[in-house]
Design a protein around this motif. Structure first.
Motif, PDB file in Angstrom:
ATOM      1  N   SER A 414       2.361  -8.669  41.036  1.00  0.00           N
ATOM      2  CA  SER A 414       3.292  -7.873  41.843  1.00  0.00           C
ATOM      3  C   SER A 414       2.646  -7.514  43.171  1.00  0.00           C
ATOM      4  O   SER A 414       3.275  -7.622  44.234  1.00  0.00           O
ATOM      5  CB  SER A 414       3.699  -6.607  41.095  1.00  0.00           C
ATOM      6  OG  SER A 414       4.408  -6.913  39.920  1.00  0.00           O
ATOM      7  N   ALA A 415       1.400  -7.082  43.131  1.00  0.00           N
ATOM      8  CA  ALA A 415       0.684  -6.731  44.358  1.00  0.00           C
ATOM      9  C   ALA A 415       0.457  -7.951  45.242  1.00  0.00           C
ATOM     10  O   ALA A 415       0.477  -7.856  46.467  1.00  0.00           O
ATOM     11  CB  ALA A 415      -0.652  -6.079  44.011  1.00  0.00           C
ATOM     12  N   ALA A 416       0.259  -9.110  44.615  1.00  0.00           N
ATOM     13  CA  ALA A 416      -0.003 -10.339  45.362  1.00  0.00           C
ATOM     14  C   ALA A 416       1.273 -11.053  45.790  1.00  0.00           C
ATOM     15  O   ALA A 416       1.208 -12.007  46.574  1.00  0.00           O
ATOM     16  CB  ALA A 416      -0.854 -11.291  44.518  1.00  0.00           C
ATOM     17  N   GLU A 417       2.433 -10.609  45.258  1.00  0.00           N
ATOM     18  CA  GLU A 417       3.724 -11.245  45.529  1.00  0.00           C
ATOM     19  C   GLU A 417       3.697 -12.727  45.145  1.00  0.00           C
ATOM     20  O   GLU A 417       4.169 -13.594  45.884  1.00  0.00           O
ATOM     21  CB  GLU A 417       4.109 -11.078  47.006  1.00  0.00           C
ATOM     22  CG  GLU A 417       4.301  -9.631  47.418  1.00  0.00           C
ATOM     23  CD  GLU A 417       4.712  -9.473  48.874  1.00  0.00           C
ATOM     24  OE1 GLU A 417       4.818 -10.500  49.582  1.00  0.00           O
ATOM     25  OE2 GLU A 417       4.924  -8.339  49.300  1.00  0.00           O
ATOM     26  N   ARG A 418       3.156 -13.002  43.952  1.00  0.00           N
ATOM     27  CA  ARG A 418       3.037 -14.380  43.476  1.00  0.00           C
ATOM     28  C   ARG A 418       3.305 -14.451  41.969  1.00  0.00           C
ATOM     29  O   ARG A 418       2.482 -14.925  41.195  1.00  0.00           O
ATOM     30  CB  ARG A 418       1.638 -14.937  43.789  1.00  0.00           C
ATOM     31  CG  ARG A 418       1.431 -15.309  45.245  1.00  0.00           C
ATOM     32  CD  ARG A 418      -0.035 -15.524  45.561  1.00  0.00           C
ATOM     33  NE  ARG A 418      -0.246 -16.097  46.871  1.00  0.00           N
ATOM     34  CZ  ARG A 418      -0.189 -15.429  48.023  1.00  0.00           C
ATOM     35  NH1 ARG A 418       0.091 -14.129  48.005  1.00  0.00           N
ATOM     36  NH2 ARG A 418      -0.396 -16.036  49.179  1.00  0.00           N
ATOM     37  N   MET A 419       4.471 -13.990  41.549  1.00  0.00           N
ATOM     38  CA  MET A 419       4.791 -13.961  40.123  1.00  0.00           C
ATOM     39  C   MET A 419       4.834 -15.358  39.506  1.00  0.00           C
ATOM     40  O   MET A 419       4.683 -15.522  38.303  1.00  0.00           O
ATOM     41  CB  MET A 419       6.132 -13.265  39.898  1.00  0.00           C
ATOM     42  CG  MET A 419       6.115 -11.757  40.193  1.00  0.00           C
ATOM     43  SD  MET A 419       4.890 -10.824  39.243  1.00  0.00           S
ATOM     44  CE  MET A 419       5.519 -11.037  37.586  1.00  0.00           C
ATOM     45  N   GLY A 420       5.017 -16.378  40.333  1.00  0.00           N
ATOM     46  CA  GLY A 420       5.061 -17.752  39.825  1.00  0.00           C
ATOM     47  C   GLY A 420       3.746 -18.227  39.242  1.00  0.00           C
ATOM     48  O   GLY A 420       3.700 -19.244  38.545  1.00  0.00           O
ATOM     49  N   LEU A 421       2.662 -17.483  39.513  1.00  0.00           N
ATOM     50  CA  LEU A 421       1.349 -17.863  38.975  1.00  0.00           C
ATOM     51  C   LEU A 421       1.117 -17.329  37.554  1.00  0.00           C
ATOM     52  O   LEU A 421       0.035 -17.526  37.008  1.00  0.00           O
ATOM     53  CB  LEU A 421       0.229 -17.345  39.887  1.00  0.00           C
ATOM     54  CG  LEU A 421       0.155 -17.922  41.300  1.00  0.00           C
ATOM     55  CD1 LEU A 421      -0.994 -17.278  42.069  1.00  0.00           C
ATOM     56  CD2 LEU A 421      -0.016 -19.436  41.270  1.00  0.00           C
ATOM     57  N   MET A 422       2.109 -16.672  36.972  1.00  0.00           N
ATOM     58  CA  MET A 422       1.930 -16.053  35.665  1.00  0.00           C
ATOM     59  C   MET A 422       1.355 -17.003  34.597  1.00  0.00           C
ATOM     60  O   MET A 422       0.475 -16.595  33.828  1.00  0.00           O
ATOM     61  CB  MET A 422       3.242 -15.449  35.176  1.00  0.00           C
ATOM     62  CG  MET A 422       3.141 -14.765  33.815  1.00  0.00           C
ATOM     63  SD  MET A 422       1.933 -13.407  33.787  1.00  0.00           S
ATOM     64  CE  MET A 422       2.870 -12.112  34.574  1.00  0.00           C
ATOM     65  N   PRO A 423       1.816 -18.278  34.495  1.00  0.00           N
ATOM     66  CA  PRO A 423       1.230 -19.158  33.468  1.00  0.00           C
ATOM     67  C   PRO A 423      -0.291 -19.297  33.599  1.00  0.00           C
ATOM     68  O   PRO A 423      -1.001 -19.341  32.598  1.00  0.00           O
ATOM     69  CB  PRO A 423       1.932 -20.499  33.695  1.00  0.00           C
ATOM     70  CG  PRO A 423       3.225 -20.130  34.338  1.00  0.00           C
ATOM     71  CD  PRO A 423       2.920 -18.942  35.207  1.00  0.00           C
ATOM     72  N   PHE A 424      -0.784 -19.359  34.839  1.00  0.00           N
ATOM     73  CA  PHE A 424      -2.227 -19.490  35.043  1.00  0.00           C
ATOM     74  C   PHE A 424      -2.965 -18.218  34.623  1.00  0.00           C
ATOM     75  O   PHE A 424      -4.036 -18.280  34.018  1.00  0.00           O
ATOM     76  CB  PHE A 424      -2.523 -19.795  36.516  1.00  0.00           C
ATOM     77  CG  PHE A 424      -2.059 -21.143  36.979  1.00  0.00           C
ATOM     78  CD1 PHE A 424      -2.807 -22.267  36.703  1.00  0.00           C
ATOM     79  CD2 PHE A 424      -0.878 -21.282  37.684  1.00  0.00           C
ATOM     80  CE1 PHE A 424      -2.393 -23.521  37.119  1.00  0.00           C
ATOM     81  CE2 PHE A 424      -0.449 -22.531  38.108  1.00  0.00           C
ATOM     82  CZ  PHE A 424      -1.204 -23.651  37.826  1.00  0.00           C
TER      83      PHE A 424
END
Length: 448
Positions: A414-424
């Motif tokens: 959330s802080a990084a604005e990159r929720m798409g990285l969740m699998p990693f």
């Protein structure tokens, strides 16, 4: 006047005002009645030392504290709920707000009755078996290079710095670096404390009191660093390999994006029978770990449980419906019982006076921050070598290892604005955390 009465916006506001506040699906007034009843039982010391009392007290307090943490602005982005669960019970017992009997009750429930083995095994087995095997195969060994590089760098550099500033090489490894890079509280710090206790002959509760501050403070540092990386990535003068704006893998001109999605939701629906299967599978792997640790006592049973679950996943031994059942059991534990686990740990095993002494030590805080920074830099630069963007590799392999597991992953992304990285980050928290447990179990007998 009649126009106002017929205004659809007014009607919508009226409906929203009538919407009942619910906590974990229970109307708030009913839930608070439950809390009051349990508090009366606690202060009267009328609750027996058994599974029923320990479970309901830990569950209700955990759900309440999680809900409160989620309502606090800003704090809820730092994993507010889990942090309250691990802080408030120990703090209230320290202040005398809650009686000592709460600590005795939750400790008996969690340790003596054996709820810890039951729940933590479900978390470990379910988290590993629920990983997307296709995604793991597509990533290949590339992601494990920055992941393992971050682990090795934090252990070596962190340990050396700890020795130089007088904190101690072994103390730094076992009570700062290891807990931060261990995958969170329930699946990392708890089994870690038992592994250390078995190697040193100490008390697992005392060890956990020394481990817990590193996990919590490290999680906060991770969120700040994630925000900083996001800000740096938005600067116009950044290097072309610095950030992929959410894309992990650098592609050459003409290359197609690698699809890491699982291809949709599972075809197996959640059911009571699925939970039954999940319980059987997880506890069977637990039995396997205990059997092997009896034959080969070099390692703690949790190490064999991790290796057994990993082997089942890597070699695709189990049918999909059983893996889904293990995931359903894992989901139930994480939603219903992880708050209870944290409350039981806090009330029954954490001495808040010791926590204050540790967390206010300047050397300790320095090493916590240093551990996160080393993990980020090592993962970022090694990620560049294997074709990842620096920011995305730093977040996925570095912060994913250093944050507080599931809630930490969400807060960091959330802080990084990159929720798409969740699998990693799930790979980092689950597989990476398990690898750290194995590494520490190997070196603990020699250094503790």
């Amino acid at each position: 006047m009649s126009n106002l009465q017929n205004d659809p916006n007014i009607e919508s506001m009226s409906l929203q005002s009538k919407t009942k506040l619910k906590i974990v699906g229970i109307d708030a007034p009913i839930f608070f009645v439950i809390v009051v009843i349990l508090l009366i039982g606690i202060y009267m010391e009328a609750l027996p030392q058994n599974l029923a009392s320990g479970l309901i007290v830990a569950m209700v307090l955990g759900i309440l504290l999680t809900w409160i943490g989620e309502q606090i602005p800003v704090f809820n982005t730092f994993g507010g709920g889990p942090i309250l669960c691990i802080l408030i019970p120990a703090l209230f017992i320290y202040w005398g707000v809650l009686p000592e009997s709460v600590g005795i009750l939750t400790d008996h429930f969690y340790n003596e009755i054996g709820f810890s083995d039951f729940a933590v095994t479900g978390i470990i087995v379910g988290s590993i078996l629920s990983m997307d095997r296709k995604m793991l195969m597509k990533i290949g060994s590339r992601f494990f290079i920055p992941l393992l590089g971050g682990v090795i760098a934090t252990l070596l550099i962190g340990g050396l710095v700890g020795e130089l500033i007088g904190f101690g090489f072994a103390e730094t490894l076992f009570f700062v670096v290891g807990p931060i890079m261990g995958g969170g509280m329930a699946a990392g710090a708890v089994p870690m404390s038992e592994i250390f206790a078995a190697s040193s002959g100490g008390d697992a509760g005392d060890i956990l009191a020394k481990i817990a501050p590193a996990v919590m403070v490290g999680n906060m540092v991770c969120i700040f660093v994630a925000g900083a990386l996001n800000g740096l990535g938005k600067r116009k003068n950044r290097h072309k390999n610095f950030t992929g704006n959410g894309e992990m893998i650098r592609l050459k001109d003409g290359q197609k994006k690698i699809d890491l999605s699982s291809g949709g939701t599972s075809k197996f629906e959640f059911s009571i029978n699925s939970l039954i299967i999940g319980i059987i599978v997880a506890t069977t792997v637990f039995a396997f770990g205990k059997i092997v640790s009896t034959i080969f006592p070099t390692f703690h049973a949790y190490v064999y449980i991790i290796l057994g679950a990993a082997a089942l996943k890597i070699f695709n031994v189990l049918p999909e419906y059983i893996e889904k059942a293990a995931e359903d059991w894992y989901d139930l534990i994480t939603k219903a019982w992880v708050p209870a686990i944290l409350v039981a740990i806090s009330a029954g095993m954490v001495d808040f006076k010791s926590v204050i002494e540790i967390a206010t030590n300047p050397s300790y805080i320095t090493l916590v921050v240093l551990t996160v920074v080393i993990a980020v830099l090592a993962a970022g630069f090694l990620g560049l070598l294997v074709g990842f963007y620096f920011v995305e590799s730093s977040i996925a392999a570095g912060l994913g290892m250093a944050d507080m597991g599931g809630s930490g992953d969400v807060a960091v992304l959330s802080a990084a604005e990159r929720m798409g990285l969740m699998p990693f980050l799930q790979i980092s928290s689950r597989i990476g955390g398990a690898i750290m447990l194995v590494i520490l179990s190997i070196i603990a007998p020699f250094l503790m």
